[in-house]
Motif scaffolding. Sequence first.
Motif, PDB file in Angstrom:
ATOM      1  N   ALA A 118       2.491  24.037 -27.285  1.00 20.24           N
ATOM      2  CA  ALA A 118       2.343  25.050 -28.329  1.00 20.24           C
ATOM      3  C   ALA A 118       0.890  25.477 -28.507  1.00 20.24           C
ATOM      4  N   GLU A 119      -0.045  24.552 -28.360  1.00 18.17           N
ATOM      5  CA  GLU A 119      -1.460  24.879 -28.544  1.00 18.17           C
ATOM      6  C   GLU A 119      -2.042  25.640 -27.363  1.00 18.17           C
ATOM      7  N   GLU A 120      -1.616  25.320 -26.153  1.00 19.79           N
ATOM      8  CA  GLU A 120      -2.211  25.926 -24.966  1.00 19.79           C
ATOM      9  C   GLU A 120      -1.469  27.175 -24.506  1.00 19.79           C
ATOM     10  N   CYS A 121      -0.156  27.196 -24.675  1.00 16.92           N
ATOM     11  CA  CYS A 121       0.654  28.323 -24.191  1.00 16.92           C
ATOM     12  C   CYS A 121       1.072  29.180 -25.388  1.00 16.92           C
ATOM     13  N   LEU A 122       0.196  30.064 -25.781  1.00  9.24           N
ATOM     14  CA  LEU A 122       0.451  30.886 -26.962  1.00  9.24           C
ATOM     15  C   LEU A 122       1.485  31.965 -26.704  1.00  9.24           C
ATOM     16  N   THR A 123       1.766  32.266 -25.427  1.00 12.48           N
ATOM     17  CA  THR A 123       2.733  33.310 -25.101  1.00 12.48           C
ATOM     18  C   THR A 123       4.141  32.761 -24.876  1.00 12.48           C
ATOM     19  N   LEU A 124       4.367  31.480 -25.162  1.00 10.42           N
ATOM     20  CA  LEU A 124       5.682  30.889 -24.957  1.00 10.42           C
ATOM     21  C   LEU A 124       6.711  31.567 -25.875  1.00 10.42           C
ATOM     22  N   GLN A 125       7.763  32.124 -25.263  1.00 12.15           N
ATOM     23  CA  GLN A 125       8.756  32.871 -26.010  1.00 12.15           C
ATOM     24  C   GLN A 125      10.153  32.257 -25.929  1.00 12.15           C
ATOM     25  N   GLU A 126      10.433  31.482 -24.890  1.00 16.62           N
ATOM     26  CA  GLU A 126      11.775  30.934 -24.700  1.00 16.62           C
ATOM     27  C   GLU A 126      11.670  29.450 -24.394  1.00 16.62           C
ATOM     28  N   LEU A 127      12.462  28.644 -25.077  1.00 16.63           N
ATOM     29  CA  LEU A 127      12.419  27.194 -24.914  1.00 16.63           C
ATOM     30  C   LEU A 127      13.842  26.645 -24.899  1.00 16.63           C
ATOM     31  N   GLU A 128      14.126  25.843 -23.878  1.00 16.03           N
ATOM     32  CA  GLU A 128      15.404  25.142 -23.776  1.00 16.03           C
ATOM     33  C   GLU A 128      15.111  23.651 -23.773  1.00 16.03           C
ATOM     34  N   ASP A 164      18.818   7.483 -16.537  1.00 14.65           N
ATOM     35  CA  ASP A 164      18.123   7.940 -15.341  1.00 14.65           C
ATOM     36  C   ASP A 164      17.021   8.945 -15.653  1.00 14.65           C
ATOM     37  N   LEU A 165      16.539   8.944 -16.873  1.00 14.95           N
ATOM     38  CA  LEU A 165      15.489   9.881 -17.258  1.00 14.95           C
ATOM     39  C   LEU A 165      14.112   9.235 -17.134  1.00 14.95           C
ATOM     40  N   LEU A 166      13.103  10.067 -16.896  1.00 16.80           N
ATOM     41  CA  LEU A 166      11.724   9.589 -16.913  1.00 16.80           C
ATOM     42  C   LEU A 166      11.355   9.152 -18.331  1.00 16.80           C
ATOM     43  N   PRO A 167      10.463   8.192 -18.467  1.00 15.79           N
ATOM     44  CA  PRO A 167      10.022   7.790 -19.806  1.00 15.79           C
ATOM     45  C   PRO A 167       9.379   8.948 -20.564  1.00 15.79           C
ATOM     46  N   VAL A 168       9.421   8.855 -21.864  1.00 18.03           N
ATOM     47  CA  VAL A 168       8.883   9.927 -22.701  1.00 18.03           C
ATOM     48  C   VAL A 168       7.389  10.131 -22.434  1.00 18.03           C
ATOM     49  N   GLU A 169       6.646   9.042 -22.217  1.00 17.95           N
ATOM     50  CA  GLU A 169       5.211   9.158 -21.973  1.00 17.95           C
ATOM     51  C   GLU A 169       4.932   9.939 -20.679  1.00 17.95           C
ATOM     52  N   VAL A 170       5.742   9.721 -19.661  1.00 15.87           N
ATOM     53  CA  VAL A 170       5.554  10.434 -18.397  1.00 15.87           C
ATOM     54  C   VAL A 170       5.865  11.917 -18.566  1.00 15.87           C
ATOM     55  N   VAL A 171       6.909  12.217 -19.312  1.00 16.65           N
ATOM     56  CA  VAL A 171       7.256  13.621 -19.545  1.00 16.65           C
ATOM     57  C   VAL A 171       6.164  14.319 -20.343  1.00 16.65           C
ATOM     58  N   ASP A 172       5.617  13.658 -21.348  1.00 18.07           N
ATOM     59  CA  ASP A 172       4.531  14.255 -22.134  1.00 18.07           C
ATOM     60  C   ASP A 172       3.287  14.500 -21.287  1.00 18.07           C
ATOM     61  N   LYS A 173       2.997  13.582 -20.385  1.00 15.26           N
ATOM     62  CA  LYS A 173       1.847  13.765 -19.496  1.00 15.26           C
ATOM     63  C   LYS A 173       2.050  14.966 -18.586  1.00 15.26           C
ATOM     64  N   VAL A 181      13.032  21.625 -20.577  1.00 19.60           N
ATOM     65  CA  VAL A 181      12.571  20.245 -20.468  1.00 19.60           C
ATOM     66  C   VAL A 181      13.561  19.335 -21.188  1.00 19.60           C
ATOM     67  N   ILE A 182      13.556  18.059 -20.788  1.00 22.58           N
ATOM     68  CA  ILE A 182      14.423  17.063 -21.384  1.00 22.58           C
ATOM     69  C   ILE A 182      13.616  15.802 -21.672  1.00 22.58           C
ATOM     70  N   ASN A 183      13.970  15.135 -22.757  1.00 23.74           N
ATOM     71  CA  ASN A 183      13.367  13.850 -23.134  1.00 23.74           C
ATOM     72  C   ASN A 183      11.871  13.963 -23.434  1.00 23.74           C
ATOM     73  N   ALA A 184      11.460  15.042 -24.054  1.00 24.63           N
ATOM     74  CA  ALA A 184      10.067  15.204 -24.463  1.00 24.63           C
ATOM     75  C   ALA A 184       9.906  14.735 -25.904  1.00 24.63           C
ATOM     76  N   SER A 185       8.660  14.530 -26.297  1.00 24.28           N
ATOM     77  CA  SER A 185       8.373  14.089 -27.656  1.00 24.28           C
ATOM     78  C   SER A 185       7.636  15.187 -28.411  1.00 24.28           C
ATOM     79  N   GLU A 186       7.345  14.894 -29.660  1.00 24.92           N
ATOM     80  CA  GLU A 186       6.631  15.847 -30.499  1.00 24.92           C
ATOM     81  C   GLU A 186       5.238  16.152 -29.955  1.00 24.92           C
ATOM     82  N   LEU A 187       4.530  15.138 -29.454  1.00 22.26           N
ATOM     83  CA  LEU A 187       3.166  15.341 -28.948  1.00 22.26           C
ATOM     84  C   LEU A 187       3.154  16.236 -27.717  1.00 22.26           C
ATOM     85  N   GLY A 188       4.108  16.017 -26.826  1.00 26.27           N
ATOM     86  CA  GLY A 188       4.156  16.856 -25.635  1.00 26.27           C
ATOM     87  C   GLY A 188       4.400  18.313 -25.962  1.00 26.27           C
ATOM     88  N   LEU A 189       5.299  18.589 -26.879  1.00 26.25           N
ATOM     89  CA  LEU A 189       5.568  19.966 -27.267  1.00 26.25           C
ATOM     90  C   LEU A 189       4.419  20.574 -28.051  1.00 26.25           C
TER      91      LEU A 189
END
Length: 477
Positions: free
Chosen positions: A204-214, A166-175, A192-200
């Motif tokens: 990582a490139e745009e949100c330089l202040t990201l400190q916590e990730l689940e 019942d998860l969204l496709p990986v491409e949709v999550v990355d978008k 987030v759930i069901n993300a890929s390397e490209l989405g993360l």
Amino acid sequence: MSALAEKADSPLKKKPPSWSDIWLKNTKPLKHVVFTMPLQSLSPKDPKSQTLIPTFANIDRTLLLSDELLLQILPKLPHLQRNPNSLVCKRWLNLQGRLIRSLKILDWDFLESGRLFTRFPNLTHVDLLNGCLLSPRDSGILLTHRLVSMQMGSGFCSNRKFLEEDLLPVEVVDKGLQALANGCPNLRRLVVINASELGLLTVAEECLTLQELELHKCNDNVLRGIAACENLQIVKLVANVDGLYSSSVTDIGLTILAQGCKRLVRLELSGCEGSFDGIKAIGQCCLMLEELTICDHKMDDGWLAGLSYCENLKTLKLLSCKRIDRSPGRDEYLGFCPALERLHLQKCQLRSKKSVRALFRVCEAVREIVIQDCWGLDNDMFRFASVCRRVKLLSLEGCSLLTTEGLEAVILSWQDLENLIVVSCKNINESGISPALATLFSILKELRWRPDVKSLLASSLVGTGMGKKGGRFFKRT
């Protein structure tokens, strides 16, 4: 006389009338003019316009306040009043949206359409877990788990993995992650759930202040994207959840994580695989790591020895682990964590003497031990905790196999013990309280004792200065 009278009444000798005489003789028409002129001057030219007093009453006085001043006033209002305040006008709706920092997304279209960033432009904490689920909104069936809750339909079978299907496709999550990264550059926490390397990588490139990730349903390849988040301090990886979804995180992924996120302070591994090499890499690379939580792990034998490389680790938590370490190895290879202060065991199966002994050996420098609802903890298992000589706080809850004799055999050897909490341990009773143990209770700074049996310690605590309140015996200095 006649001549004089005639001269006095002649028109040539008459005095001309003054303005005062004219004013006094014609009072009626002048009064009408006087009272009519003010009414005509004060009456509005436009019949639709209002008088001065009603116009002042209908003016929105908050228009005189700047947005910056209102943004300082609105947060000081009661919490229950904040949502109704957003219904006052569009301006207040926009201001209230600017005050929201944390949000849980339930509708994925709200994210992709861009309305999320218009409505809440200053978000720093975003939870996309429920938004990634394709669940019916009108269903009355709610599936609740420790990690996630979702609505589900009635047509399901027992061997079905609910979230995985019942998860969204990986491409949709990355978008969606790309849209989130562009709209929330100040993002600090993400779930987030069901993300890929490209989405993360985009995050990582745009949100330089990201400190916590689940991150849920992750694998080794996905962790390559996490490695690009250099400022991460808190990471929670959920690889496998029985009955919901499955994925695999091995030593390769743990090594990638350790080499990329060297500023980690807190790390939680849930359902992850791995072994000695993965834990060792984390200890050698993440020098700032202070808290490590391992939940329902699938690690290979011998992983406990890798904890000794976490030199600055202060808190170790084991949650819902069916086993600790079946073959931890020899004592000289185990080592220990020199800075460890807290050991928490919750809902774990402590059935192997080798693994329990090795665990307490690695944690021999600990100062606080908390054991809650762990199966298999009897007197023989608990006796291995005597190696921890610096314990100041001991909390036992739901340890039904542990007796008063086993408790006494350990805590009498702890010279620094100051706090003791015993809750719902039915085999710890007053019949086994020795004078030495009663003396120890009298010098503790705090004692909370509720084994849930009748009149416990009533006789043993006489003369020790102990009190009873709310079913608990306690003492404070």
